[in-house]
Design a protein around this motif. Structure first.
Motif, PDB file in Angstrom:
ATOM      1  N   GLU A  48       5.290  -0.245  -5.718  1.00 35.21           N
ATOM      2  CA  GLU A  48       4.078  -0.136  -4.591  1.00 35.21           C
ATOM      3  C   GLU A  48       4.964   0.167  -3.064  1.00 35.21           C
ATOM      4  OE1 GLU A  48       3.180  -4.143  -5.095  1.00 35.21           O
ATOM      5  OE2 GLU A  48       1.149  -3.498  -5.860  1.00 35.21           O
ATOM      6  N   GLY A  49       6.365   0.320  -3.099  1.00 33.85           N
ATOM      7  CA  GLY A  49       7.002   0.937  -2.134  1.00 33.85           C
ATOM      8  C   GLY A  49       6.797  -0.261  -1.160  1.00 33.85           C
ATOM      9  N   THR A  50       6.822  -1.585  -1.323  1.00 32.78           N
ATOM     10  CA  THR A  50       6.744  -2.665  -0.236  1.00 32.78           C
ATOM     11  C   THR A  50       8.003  -2.788   0.137  1.00 32.78           C
ATOM     12  OG1 THR A  50       6.362  -4.064  -2.175  1.00 32.78           O
ATOM     13  CG2 THR A  50       4.299  -3.462  -0.915  1.00 32.78           C
ATOM     14  N   TRP A  51       9.017  -2.690  -0.353  1.00 30.79           N
ATOM     15  CA  TRP A  51      10.431  -3.158  -0.069  1.00 30.79           C
ATOM     16  C   TRP A  51      11.592  -2.213  -0.873  1.00 30.79           C
ATOM     17  CZ3 TRP A  51       9.682  -4.980  -4.679  1.00 30.79           C
ATOM     18  CH2 TRP A  51      11.114  -5.578  -5.413  1.00 30.79           C
ATOM     19  N   GLU A  52      12.634  -2.350  -0.468  1.00 29.53           N
ATOM     20  CA  GLU A  52      13.688  -1.465  -0.607  1.00 29.53           C
ATOM     21  C   GLU A  52      13.733  -0.940  -2.172  1.00 29.53           C
ATOM     22  OE1 GLU A  52      14.227  -3.818   1.380  1.00 29.53           O
ATOM     23  OE2 GLU A  52      15.552  -3.212   2.934  1.00 29.53           O
ATOM     24  N   ALA A  53      13.625  -2.065  -3.295  1.00 32.60           N
ATOM     25  CA  ALA A  53      13.982  -1.455  -4.421  1.00 32.60           C
ATOM     26  C   ALA A  53      12.767  -1.080  -5.257  1.00 32.60           C
ATOM     27  CB  ALA A  53      14.391  -2.585  -5.344  1.00 32.60           C
ATOM     28  N   ARG A  55      10.668   1.605  -4.214  1.00 30.21           N
ATOM     29  CA  ARG A  55      10.203   2.793  -3.282  1.00 30.21           C
ATOM     30  C   ARG A  55      10.215   4.137  -4.371  1.00 30.21           C
ATOM     31  NH1 ARG A  55      12.315   1.223   2.365  1.00 30.21           N
ATOM     32  NH2 ARG A  55      10.742  -0.309   2.618  1.00 30.21           N
TER      33      ARG A  55
ATOM     34  N   ARG B  17      -1.313 -12.527  -2.499  1.00 29.08           N
ATOM     35  CA  ARG B  17      -1.120 -11.853  -3.644  1.00 29.08           C
ATOM     36  C   ARG B  17      -1.641 -12.184  -4.961  1.00 29.08           C
ATOM     37  NH1 ARG B  17       1.978  -7.090  -4.609  1.00 29.08           N
ATOM     38  NH2 ARG B  17       1.313  -6.689  -6.881  1.00 29.08           N
ATOM     39  N   ARG B  24      -1.878  -6.695   3.198  1.00 28.83           N
ATOM     40  CA  ARG B  24      -0.602  -5.666   3.059  1.00 28.83           C
ATOM     41  C   ARG B  24       0.199  -5.628   4.333  1.00 28.83           C
ATOM     42  NH1 ARG B  24       0.807  -1.267  -1.136  1.00 28.83           N
ATOM     43  NH2 ARG B  24       2.138  -0.443   0.405  1.00 28.83           N
ATOM     44  N   GLU B  27       4.682  -1.063   5.915  1.00 29.25           N
ATOM     45  CA  GLU B  27       6.155  -0.869   5.381  1.00 29.25           C
ATOM     46  C   GLU B  27       6.924  -0.918   6.819  1.00 29.25           C
ATOM     47  OE1 GLU B  27       6.309   2.183   2.707  1.00 29.25           O
ATOM     48  OE2 GLU B  27       8.445   2.434   3.316  1.00 29.25           O
ATOM     49  N   TYR B  30       7.699  -4.337   7.950  1.00 32.66           N
ATOM     50  CA  TYR B  30       8.869  -4.875   6.921  1.00 32.66           C
ATOM     51  C   TYR B  30      10.168  -4.589   7.335  1.00 32.66           C
ATOM     52  CZ  TYR B  30      11.857  -5.533   3.145  1.00 32.66           C
ATOM     53  OH  TYR B  30      12.960  -5.746   2.094  1.00 32.66           O
ATOM     54  N   GLU B  31      10.323  -3.070   7.482  1.00 32.66           N
ATOM     55  CA  GLU B  31      11.573  -2.464   7.959  1.00 32.66           C
ATOM     56  C   GLU B  31      12.004  -3.185   9.365  1.00 32.66           C
ATOM     57  OE1 GLU B  31      13.426  -0.145   6.648  1.00 32.66           O
ATOM     58  OE2 GLU B  31      12.148   0.834   5.259  1.00 32.66           O
ATOM     59  N   SER B  34      13.077  -6.853   9.101  1.00 33.16           N
ATOM     60  CA  SER B  34      14.327  -7.102   8.269  1.00 33.16           C
ATOM     61  C   SER B  34      15.711  -6.667   9.200  1.00 33.16           C
ATOM     62  CB  SER B  34      14.577  -6.493   7.078  1.00 33.16           C
ATOM     63  OG  SER B  34      14.540  -5.044   6.958  1.00 33.16           O
ATOM     64  N   GLU B 204       5.410 -11.781   4.365  1.00 29.76           N
ATOM     65  CA  GLU B 204       5.687 -10.496   3.436  1.00 29.76           C
ATOM     66  C   GLU B 204       6.532 -10.683   2.238  1.00 29.76           C
ATOM     67  OE1 GLU B 204       4.914  -7.492   3.664  1.00 29.76           O
ATOM     68  OE2 GLU B 204       6.213  -6.360   2.316  1.00 29.76           O
ATOM     69  N   VAL B 208       5.696  -9.885  -1.692  1.00 25.80           N
ATOM     70  CA  VAL B 208       6.468  -9.162  -2.539  1.00 25.80           C
ATOM     71  C   VAL B 208       7.104  -9.896  -3.906  1.00 25.80           C
ATOM     72  CG1 VAL B 208       8.998  -8.159  -2.793  1.00 25.80           C
ATOM     73  CG2 VAL B 208       7.225  -7.617  -0.604  1.00 25.80           C
ATOM     74  N   ARG B 212       6.273 -10.068  -8.263  1.00 25.44           N
ATOM     75  CA  ARG B 212       7.238 -10.031  -9.432  1.00 25.44           C
ATOM     76  C   ARG B 212       6.720 -11.042 -10.572  1.00 25.44           C
ATOM     77  NH1 ARG B 212       9.886  -5.533 -10.012  1.00 25.44           N
ATOM     78  NH2 ARG B 212       8.797  -4.443  -8.180  1.00 25.44           N
ATOM     79  N   TYR B 264      18.484  -9.195  -3.731  1.00 18.06           N
ATOM     80  CA  TYR B 264      17.299  -8.528  -4.091  1.00 18.06           C
ATOM     81  C   TYR B 264      17.241  -7.194  -3.236  1.00 18.06           C
ATOM     82  CZ  TYR B 264      15.146 -10.805  -0.431  1.00 18.06           C
ATOM     83  OH  TYR B 264      14.871 -11.497   0.759  1.00 18.06           O
ATOM     84  N   ILE B 265      18.222  -6.979  -2.289  1.00 14.99           N
ATOM     85  CA  ILE B 265      18.116  -5.681  -1.654  1.00 14.99           C
ATOM     86  C   ILE B 265      19.409  -4.884  -1.867  1.00 14.99           C
ATOM     87  CG2 ILE B 265      18.231  -4.670   0.788  1.00 14.99           C
ATOM     88  CD1 ILE B 265      16.558  -7.170   1.390  1.00 14.99           C
ATOM     89  N   LEU B 288      13.800 -12.287  -7.409  1.00 19.54           N
ATOM     90  CA  LEU B 288      12.891 -12.174  -6.663  1.00 19.54           C
ATOM     91  C   LEU B 288      11.652 -13.021  -7.124  1.00 19.54           C
ATOM     92  CD1 LEU B 288      12.495 -11.282  -3.848  1.00 19.54           C
ATOM     93  CD2 LEU B 288      11.747  -8.926  -4.767  1.00 19.54           C
TER      94      LEU B 288
END
Lengths: 100, 315
Positions: A48-53, A55, B17, B24, B27, B30-31, B34, B204, B208, B212, B264-265, B288
């Protein structure tokens, strides 16, 4: 207007591969590329491209058919087994062939 | 049990969610959030570091790095033996649990601040120190005995120059060089607003993380058990390490939380390049989908009680 036949190679894959892929395609003879962030889903689930992993990228290269073959083969061989990867090649007509 | 507002923001994201709301966050937001959080955490730690002589901290630094190297070595046999996971998957998950989650650390710090519990404020230094060793050990485990090379250059670049390390280390350095007075004009943005930004970010993270949770149905009960039991064990190891290196109960609680948290990053990005054959949905579902929510809602208060029980208060 006259157009010249070239190939468009499109690779849709995980964003983690971007730097590696760009390096590879330039080494294989591509003269330029365009990358876009995209999202989508397929056999390997939804990204979904919502966070780093999470995309995906869509990498586009316009080139001659020999380079297109080399890129497609390389991507399939090196990355397709372990990464969500879609590759396709299409025929296009460009206006200024000297660019590619 | 009263829940902190940041936890409630997280739960709002989770429910939105799970109930398939169209909520949503852009993006770019979110960037930006963070980047802000990483810088703010780094700056705060750096300012505190500038008040301490570095020499006496070195034994603590050594202890924390050892902790980071040890955790994946404990997780790996569990994943292989009990989980019967293939080597690459076990190594990748071990790397995720060896590394740390900055947001979990931020929520734990806010938890202590709200309750007026003293802690070593230079702890962000330990976040940086714990982020990398776990990932490196995970990669080494995956590559031991396996053929095929690793692109170490590209990998080192990914691990050491990844966004989170650059921002955290950069913030630490700026805070350390500048000191509290020089940063005072910026303190409203970087320190006073921190909790509100963290709350937004947790909304957010809820969205996310809940994305998961659904994947867990496919990955099975083992990861659910692993993702809740291992953090508790790791938290105790972290708290005991904190006690051994002379941290206060608050500091030991934060070290326990860091040990309990899973990356998770940084870890997913590095493992994707280094161990491509590992299935990323397994490690992300665990880190996550299970461990992050578990730590946020149940873990942090529990680790606080563990630290209070195990670590004598500073005299």
């Amino acid at each position: 207007m006259q157009t010249h036949a070239l190939k468009l190679v499109v690779v849709i894959t995980e964003a983690a591969l971007e730097t590696l892929l760009v390096k590879d395609i330039l080494a294989l003879g591509a003269h330029g590329y365009t990358v876009a962030d995209v999202r989508g889903g397929g056999r390997r689930g939804v990204r979904e491209g919502t966070w780093e992993a999470d995309r995906n990228i869509r990498l586009e290269v316009i080139c001659h058919d020999t380079v297109a073959d080399a890129i497609a083969e390389h991507v399939l061989q090196r990355y397709a087994l372990n990464y969500s990867t879609t590759v396709f090649v299409s025929d296009i007509g460009v206006l200024r062939p000297e660019k590619f | 049990m009263s829940l902190d507002p940041v936890v409630l923001f997280f739960l709002l994201g989770v429910f939105a969610r799970l109930l398939k709301s169209d909520l949503r966050l852009p993006e770019a937001m979110y960037e930006s959030l963070s980047i802000y959080l990483l810088l703010a955490i780094g700056l705060k730690g750096g300012v505190e570091l500038s008040k301490h002589p570095i020499g006496p901290l070195l034994p603590q630094v050594g202890g924390v790095v050892l902790l980071g190297l040890m955790l994946p070595l404990i997780a790996y046999p569990v994943l292989r033996g009990l989980g019967r996971l293939p080597k690459p998957d076990a190594a990748s998950i071990a790397a995720h649990y060896g590394s740390v989650s900055m947001v979990t650390f931020a929520v734990a710090t806010a938890f202590l601040v709200d309750r007026g519990v003293a802690h070593e404020e230079y702890m962000p230094l330990f976040v940086v120190l714990l982020e990398v060793p776990g990932i490196m050990v995970g990669i080494l485990i995956a590559k031991l005995g396996a053929g095929g090379g690793v692109r170490w250059g590209a990998l080192a670049h990914e691990v050491f120059l990844g966004r989170s390390i650059v921002l955290l280390t950069g913030g630490l350095a700026i805070g350390w060089i500048s000191g509290p007075e020089a940063l005072a004009p910026q303190s409203k943005l970087f320190f006073d607003l921190f909790k509100a930004v963290l709350a937004l970010f947790m909304l957010e993270m809820g969205l996310v993380a809940a994305g998961r949770i659904r994947e867990l149905r496919r990955t099975g009960a083992f990861l659910l058990a692993f993702g809740t039991i291992v953090p508790c064990v790791f938290a105790v190891i972290g708290v005991v390490t904190g006690r051994a290196i002379g941290l206060s109960p608050g500091g030991a609680m934060l070290l326990g939380t860091l040990a309990a948290s899973a990356s998770y990053i940084a870890a997913p990005a590095a493992m994707r390049i280094a161990v491509p054959e590992a299935n990323p949905s397994l490690s992300l579902a665990a880190a996550l989908g299970v461990t992050f929510p578990f730590n946020i809602v149940f873990g942090i208060p529990m680790y606080h009680r563990i630290a209070t029980a195990l670590v004598p208060p500073a005299t």
